[in-house]
Design a protein around this motif. Sequence first.
Motif, PDB file in Angstrom:
ATOM      1  N   SER A  91      29.299  50.244  46.188  1.00 17.46           N
ATOM      2  CA  SER A  91      30.471  49.541  45.646  1.00 17.46           C
ATOM      3  C   SER A  91      31.392  50.593  45.101  1.00 17.46           C
ATOM      4  CB  SER A  91      30.357  48.381  44.923  1.00 17.46           C
ATOM      5  OG  SER A  91      29.529  48.712  43.606  1.00 17.46           O
ATOM      6  N   SER A 135      29.859  45.879  57.173  1.00 13.20           N
ATOM      7  CA  SER A 135      30.610  44.901  56.334  1.00 13.20           C
ATOM      8  C   SER A 135      31.374  45.534  55.502  1.00 13.20           C
ATOM      9  CB  SER A 135      29.850  43.937  55.936  1.00 13.20           C
ATOM     10  OG  SER A 135      30.266  42.713  55.168  1.00 13.20           O
ATOM     11  N   ASN A 137      34.635  44.905  52.472  1.00 17.45           N
ATOM     12  CA  ASN A 137      35.177  44.288  51.478  1.00 17.45           C
ATOM     13  C   ASN A 137      36.125  44.893  50.708  1.00 17.45           C
ATOM     14  OD1 ASN A 137      35.861  41.286  50.748  1.00 17.45           O
ATOM     15  ND2 ASN A 137      35.114  41.990  48.844  1.00 17.45           N
ATOM     16  N   THR A 165      41.269  46.260  58.210  1.00 18.21           N
ATOM     17  CA  THR A 165      41.556  45.212  57.345  1.00 18.21           C
ATOM     18  C   THR A 165      42.856  45.425  56.571  1.00 18.21           C
ATOM     19  OG1 THR A 165      40.749  43.384  55.571  1.00 18.21           O
ATOM     20  CG2 THR A 165      39.989  45.914  55.258  1.00 18.21           C
ATOM     21  N   CYS A 167      45.012  44.582  52.888  1.00 18.54           N
ATOM     22  CA  CYS A 167      45.050  44.140  51.726  1.00 18.54           C
ATOM     23  C   CYS A 167      46.320  44.394  51.074  1.00 18.54           C
ATOM     24  CB  CYS A 167      44.091  44.937  50.990  1.00 18.54           C
ATOM     25  SG  CYS A 167      43.719  44.415  49.171  1.00 18.54           S
ATOM     26  N   ASN A 184      47.339  38.579  50.658  1.00 17.27           N
ATOM     27  CA  ASN A 184      45.765  38.975  50.568  1.00 17.27           C
ATOM     28  C   ASN A 184      45.441  40.028  49.680  1.00 17.27           C
ATOM     29  OD1 ASN A 184      45.556  36.930  52.737  1.00 17.27           O
ATOM     30  ND2 ASN A 184      46.360  38.625  54.346  1.00 17.27           N
ATOM     31  N   GLN A 186      42.571  40.229  48.498  1.00 20.46           N
ATOM     32  CA  GLN A 186      40.963  40.768  49.024  1.00 20.46           C
ATOM     33  C   GLN A 186      40.767  40.454  50.377  1.00 20.46           C
ATOM     34  OE1 GLN A 186      37.977  39.334  46.355  1.00 20.46           O
ATOM     35  NE2 GLN A 186      36.736  41.153  46.693  1.00 20.46           N
ATOM     36  N   ASN A 187      40.446  41.515  51.158  1.00 16.02           N
ATOM     37  CA  ASN A 187      40.208  41.170  52.338  1.00 16.02           C
ATOM     38  C   ASN A 187      38.879  41.964  52.906  1.00 16.02           C
ATOM     39  OD1 ASN A 187      40.385  40.008  54.820  1.00 16.02           O
ATOM     40  ND2 ASN A 187      42.616  40.362  54.869  1.00 16.02           N
ATOM     41  N   GLY A 188      38.491  41.679  54.301  1.00 20.88           N
ATOM     42  CA  GLY A 188      37.447  42.333  54.781  1.00 20.88           C
ATOM     43  C   GLY A 188      36.856  41.867  55.814  1.00 20.88           C
ATOM     44  N   THR A 190      33.572  42.101  59.239  1.00 22.86           N
ATOM     45  CA  THR A 190      32.022  42.693  59.727  1.00 22.86           C
ATOM     46  C   THR A 190      32.156  42.919  61.101  1.00 22.86           C
ATOM     47  OG1 THR A 190      31.112  40.914  58.511  1.00 22.86           O
ATOM     48  CG2 THR A 190      29.881  41.897  60.277  1.00 22.86           C
ATOM     49  N   SER A 222      35.264  45.862  45.396  1.00 26.68           N
ATOM     50  CA  SER A 222      35.328  46.328  46.777  1.00 26.68           C
ATOM     51  C   SER A 222      33.927  47.222  47.333  1.00 26.68           C
ATOM     52  CB  SER A 222      36.445  47.719  46.863  1.00 26.68           C
ATOM     53  OG  SER A 222      37.620  47.239  46.527  1.00 26.68           O
ATOM     54  N   THR A 223      33.409  46.701  48.305  1.00 23.34           N
ATOM     55  CA  THR A 223      31.929  47.215  48.696  1.00 23.34           C
ATOM     56  C   THR A 223      32.008  47.476  50.175  1.00 23.34           C
ATOM     57  OG1 THR A 223      31.481  44.704  49.306  1.00 23.34           O
ATOM     58  CG2 THR A 223      31.116  45.354  47.057  1.00 23.34           C
TER      59      THR A 223
END
Length: 232
Positions: A91, A135, A137, A165, A167, A184, A186-188, A190, A222-223
């Motif tokens: 993160s 993944s 985020n 993605t 943001c 958005n 926060q978005n992400g 997989t 954010s990860t």
Amino acid sequence: MEQYFKVVVTLVLLAIGCQAQHNLTTGQLHSRVRELEENLASLAKLVDMQKSQAVPANNVVSGFEKKGSVRIGNGFTLGTSNTGEVGFHVSLTDDVPLDWGMKLPFDTIVENIGEAYNKAAAEFTCPISGTYLFSLNIACKKDSYVEISVEISNGSYSPRYILNTVCDHRKRALLGGGSLYCGNTQNGGTAIVSLAQGEKVTVKRLWPRNGSGTVILGGGFSTFSGYLLRTP
């Protein structure tokens, strides 16, 4: 062999019962018992043979070790755990201004099974060819718009992008005047992808190509994660 003896005794008793019902002679009964004993002896030899061929439980090797790992002595090469497991979860500690082409420097390592994620280089290097799950985020601060991508490369070909993605945390005009922050923030997403050993996986700003003001939110919002699902 005690179990076989019990079986023989049981069969003898059954045979005596059969003699009573079918008037078998003593000689016929003895012949039946000898026949049963020979069959049981053959069965015992077969069981002993199977036991001698069985693999001890402590010698069983996991699927990852057999297929995807390289042994050095009693251990594995860097990039795999003692069981061949590979995975990481990282993160972002602080807010980071992100320019075009810049790697997102995830610096808090929550998990790094196999030590394949390099914090200094902000990249994951594939230690074992196989199918991986990634993944991502991302959260951005106010007045930021950014398209982020997970990039795969090995230096010998054009990079490929497996996960994009957006943001968007900009103001929107309201009917009747005024504005409001929305979108958005926060978005992400997989992705599942096949990787070859040595390929590098990073997270970069894909768009816009110019301009500044994009700030990625830290504090664990954010990860980035990855895990080896299977080997070829």
